[in-house]
Design a protein around this motif. Structure first.
Motif, short mmCIF file in Angstrom:
data_model
loop_
_atom_site.label_atom_id
_atom_site.label_comp_id
_atom_site.label_asym_id
_atom_site.label_seq_id
_atom_site.Cartn_x
_atom_site.Cartn_y
_atom_site.Cartn_z
N THR A 67 -1.40 9.55 5.00
CA THR A 67 -0.65 8.46 4.39
C THR A 67 -0.76 7.19 5.22
O THR A 67 -0.96 7.23 6.44
CB THR A 67 0.85 8.83 4.26
OG1 THR A 67 1.41 8.99 5.57
CG2 THR A 67 1.03 10.09 3.46
N ASP A 126 -7.84 0.09 1.73
CA ASP A 126 -6.93 1.12 2.24
C ASP A 126 -7.64 2.45 2.39
O ASP A 126 -7.38 3.20 3.35
CB ASP A 126 -5.73 1.27 1.30
CG ASP A 126 -4.85 0.02 1.30
OD1 ASP A 126 -4.83 -0.70 2.32
OD2 ASP A 126 -4.20 -0.24 0.26
N LYS A 128 1.41 3.44 5.47
CA LYS A 128 2.53 2.63 5.03
C LYS A 128 2.63 1.39 5.91
O LYS A 128 2.60 1.47 7.13
CB LYS A 128 3.85 3.41 5.11
CG LYS A 128 5.05 2.61 4.61
CD LYS A 128 6.33 3.43 4.66
CE LYS A 128 7.52 2.62 4.14
NZ LYS A 128 8.78 3.40 4.19
N ARG A 129 2.72 0.24 5.27
CA ARG A 129 2.93 -1.02 5.98
C ARG A 129 4.38 -1.45 5.79
O ARG A 129 4.94 -1.32 4.71
CB ARG A 129 1.98 -2.10 5.47
CG ARG A 129 0.51 -1.83 5.79
CD ARG A 129 -0.34 -3.03 5.42
NE ARG A 129 -1.73 -2.84 5.75
CZ ARG A 129 -2.64 -2.35 4.92
NH1 ARG A 129 -2.28 -1.99 3.70
NH2 ARG A 129 -3.89 -2.21 5.30
N ASP A 130 4.95 -1.98 6.84
CA ASP A 130 6.37 -2.34 6.79
C ASP A 130 6.59 -3.59 7.62
O ASP A 130 5.76 -3.98 8.45
CB ASP A 130 7.22 -1.19 7.33
CG ASP A 130 8.66 -1.27 6.87
OD1 ASP A 130 9.00 -2.23 6.15
OD2 ASP A 130 9.44 -0.37 7.24
N LYS A 131 7.73 -4.24 7.38
CA LYS A 131 8.09 -5.43 8.15
C LYS A 131 9.58 -5.36 8.45
O LYS A 131 10.39 -5.06 7.57
CB LYS A 131 7.76 -6.70 7.37
CG LYS A 131 8.08 -7.98 8.15
CD LYS A 131 7.59 -9.23 7.42
CE LYS A 131 8.39 -9.48 6.16
NZ LYS A 131 8.02 -10.78 5.54
N ILE A 176 -0.73 5.96 -4.73
CA ILE A 176 0.41 5.24 -4.16
C ILE A 176 1.69 5.91 -4.64
O ILE A 176 1.85 6.18 -5.83
CB ILE A 176 0.42 3.76 -4.59
CG1 ILE A 176 -0.85 3.06 -4.13
CG2 ILE A 176 1.65 3.06 -4.01
CD1 ILE A 176 -0.93 1.61 -4.58
N GLU A 177 2.59 6.18 -3.70
CA GLU A 177 3.87 6.81 -4.04
C GLU A 177 4.90 6.42 -2.98
O GLU A 177 4.63 6.55 -1.77
CB GLU A 177 3.73 8.33 -4.09
CG GLU A 177 5.00 9.04 -4.51
CD GLU A 177 4.80 10.53 -4.63
OE1 GLU A 177 5.81 11.27 -4.55
OE2 GLU A 177 3.65 10.99 -4.80
N ASP A 178 6.05 5.93 -3.43
CA ASP A 178 7.13 5.52 -2.51
C ASP A 178 6.63 4.54 -1.46
O ASP A 178 6.92 4.68 -0.26
CB ASP A 178 7.74 6.75 -1.82
CG ASP A 178 8.41 7.68 -2.81
OD1 ASP A 178 8.88 7.20 -3.85
OD2 ASP A 178 8.44 8.90 -2.55
N ASN A 179 5.87 3.55 -1.92
CA ASN A 179 5.34 2.51 -1.04
C ASN A 179 4.38 3.04 0.02
O ASN A 179 4.09 2.36 1.01
CB ASN A 179 6.47 1.73 -0.34
CG ASN A 179 7.32 0.96 -1.33
OD1 ASN A 179 6.80 0.40 -2.30
ND2 ASN A 179 8.63 0.93 -1.09
N LYS A 180 3.91 4.26 -0.17
CA LYS A 180 2.93 4.85 0.73
C LYS A 180 1.61 5.04 0.00
O LYS A 180 1.59 5.45 -1.16
CB LYS A 180 3.41 6.21 1.26
CG LYS A 180 4.53 6.15 2.26
CD LYS A 180 4.84 7.55 2.77
CE LYS A 180 5.97 7.53 3.79
NZ LYS A 180 6.27 8.90 4.29
N ILE A 181 0.55 4.75 0.68
CA ILE A 181 -0.78 5.01 0.16
C ILE A 181 -1.23 6.35 0.74
O ILE A 181 -1.11 6.58 1.95
CB ILE A 181 -1.75 3.89 0.57
CG1 ILE A 181 -1.24 2.56 0.01
CG2 ILE A 181 -3.15 4.18 0.11
CD1 ILE A 181 -1.89 1.35 0.62
#
Length: 256
Positions: free
Chosen positions: A230, A193, A232-235, A213-218
């Motif tokens: 930042t 990352d 963030k990976r999402d689906k 890492i904080e709130d699912n964000k790197i």
């Protein structure tokens, strides 16, 4: 045949001749005017073409050399963006990249990610079925120069893939990216990352800053601590269709 009938016939034929003659005359004049207009337009077209050949349109010639910004300036621009306001579309100002340069900058950025297995390698040869680019600024109060707060939003589409980039118009840097495609096409690559953030934001300094890492964000903070980036990976699954994978990348400034 009496004289009255003869006169009536003469008047009729004379009137008919005048009407037909007038019609042909009018048509001839219209055809001449049409030819004249087309000739003028043709001359304008040739002039524009010649101007392009001689390179008189300097706005699209050569590579764009973006302005180097300090962290403090980046933070100031981002603060204006975050505050929001009415978007105002405009033509490029002095020192800003034009549309062609913005599209090329975005394309180069996509290629860099594809070369590093962050995005599918097929994108290296992809011409994209749709590319859209708009330049705007924000109608807001700021002490910064107006040319510094403008940004290009460039959207690249290919089948179910969409890449939306926000490119700072004066520096030519990609500051935000929203990448989405079917999950089966998304490449997660072999880089870490931290390496991904370094590749996506090569202008950010601070090699010794740790990734958190904080709130699912790197995230990774810059060297001077004024901005950070930042990842963030999402689906997303919509109406039981195939899952859509997203990568969100952003340059931010709300550092406490």
């Amino acid at each position: 045949m009496n004289k009255d009938k003869i006169y009536t016939l003469l008047v009729f034929f004379l009137s008919f001749t005048v009407v037909i003659g007038g019609w042909f005359l009018t048509k001839g004049m219209l055809n001449c005017k049409e030819t004249e207009i087309l000739d003028v337009k043709g001359q304008v077209f040739v002039d524009v073409s010649e101007a392009d050949k001689t390179g008189s349109d300097t706005t699209v010639q050569g590579d764009f050399e973006g302005e180097v910004l300090s962290e403090e300036t980046m933070a100031g621009v981002l603060a204006v963006w975050d505050a929001g306001g009415r978007e105002v579309y405009h033509e490029p100002m002095a020192g800003q990249m034009n549309m062609e340069q913005a599209i090329k900058a975005g394309r180069d950025w996509i290629n860099t990610l594809a070369e590093n297995d962050i995005l599918p390698v097929d994108l290296l040869e992809c011409s994209f079925e749709s590319i859209n680019a708009v330049l705007c600024t924000l109608d807001s109060q700021t002490s910064l120069e107006r040319s510094l707060i403008s940004y290009w939003t460039v959207t690249y589409k290919e089948n179910d893939m969409e890449i939306i980039l926000r490119i700072h118009a004066a520096s030519g840097q990609v500051w935000k990216a929203d990448i989405s495609m079917s999950e089966e096409k998304m490449v997660y690559g072999t880089c870490s990352d931290e390496e991904l953030l370094a590749i996506a934001f090569p202008f950010l300094t601070g090699d010794n800053t740790e990734v958190g890492i904080e709130d699912n964000k790197i995230y990774k903070i810059s060297e001077r601590g004024k901005v950070y980036v930042t990842l963030k990976r999402d689906k997303v699954v919509v109406d039981k269709q195939k899952p859509v994978a997203r990568i969100l990348l952003s340059l931010c400034t709300d550092v406490e």
